[in-house]
Scaffold this motif. Structure first.
Motif, mmCIF file in Angstrom:
data_model
loop_
_atom_site.group_PDB
_atom_site.id
_atom_site.type_symbol
_atom_site.label_atom_id
_atom_site.label_comp_id
_atom_site.label_asym_id
_atom_site.label_seq_id
_atom_site.Cartn_x
_atom_site.Cartn_y
_atom_site.Cartn_z
ATOM 1 N N PHE A 121 0.799 -1.228 0.000
ATOM 2 C CA PHE A 121 0.000 0.000 0.000
ATOM 3 C C PHE A 121 0.835 1.283 0.000
ATOM 4 O O PHE A 121 0.279 2.374 0.041
ATOM 5 N N GLY A 122 2.153 1.177 -0.048
ATOM 6 C CA GLY A 122 2.993 2.368 -0.035
ATOM 7 C C GLY A 122 2.803 3.141 1.264
ATOM 8 O O GLY A 122 2.665 2.547 2.336
ATOM 9 N N ASP A 123 2.773 4.459 1.176
ATOM 10 C CA ASP A 123 2.618 5.292 2.372
ATOM 11 C C ASP A 123 1.329 4.988 3.125
ATOM 12 O O ASP A 123 1.277 5.120 4.347
ATOM 13 N N ALA A 124 0.292 4.579 2.413
ATOM 14 C CA ALA A 124 -0.982 4.236 3.061
ATOM 15 C C ALA A 124 -0.864 2.972 3.900
ATOM 16 O O ALA A 124 -1.754 2.660 4.693
ATOM 17 N N GLY A 125 0.231 2.242 3.758
ATOM 18 C CA GLY A 125 0.435 1.027 4.535
ATOM 19 C C GLY A 125 1.069 1.245 5.890
ATOM 20 O O GLY A 125 1.182 0.324 6.688
#
Length: 152
Positions: A121-125
């Motif tokens: 999820f990138g930064d959302a992870g």
């Protein structure tokens, strides 16, 4: 294919089918802007990767891999409710580690899940997390992961 699927493919993974529940519950529930997963075990093709206690029959490295598989299954549970690209944020991960009384490396085991959420999820992870040592988990699993995600 979603961007989450693409990111996972870059590291050689695909979202599997949602593992069947082992009792009376559903893999995930959406309410409002959130999806809550049930605890996910390290099942792959219907079989546990390993059984036993971390610090005993299961090494910390093996448990890390189990946590990663649990996280992949949690992503599958989320996908059963929403499109993965609708995930705004992974809010909280709870990682249960069935461990011997003297094992204190639960955070390192939990990194197997946390790092996968970041990769997917990138930064959302980036998320809050609890890593909890417990005496036993369902089916003698060494690890179980549950997840809360916010969706748009």
């Amino acid at each position: 294919m979603s961007s989450v699927d693409d990111r996972l493919a870059e590291i050689g993974l695909t979202v599997p089918p949602v593992p069947a529940p082992v009792a009376v519950y559903v893999p995930a529930v959406r309410t409002g802007s959130y999806v809550y997963t049930s605890g996910q075990l390290p099942l792959k093709d219907g079989q546990l990767l390993l059984t036993g206690k971390v610090g005993g029959e299961v090494s910390a490295e093996e448990a890390y891999d189990c946590a990663r598989q649990c996280a992949l299954n949690a992503i599958a549970a989320v996908k059963s409710q929403v499109e993965l690209d609708s995930v705004v944020r992974v809010v909280k991960a709870t990682v249960f580690v069935a461990s011997t009384p003297d094992f204190t490396g639960q955070p390192g085991v939990a990194n197997g899940a946390s790092e996968l959420f970041g990769a997917a999820f990138g930064d959302a992870g980036t998320h809050a997390r609890s890593a909890v040592g417990v005496p036993v988990l369902p089916l003698d699993s060494p690890v179980e992961v549950e997840l809360i995600v916010e969706v748009g």
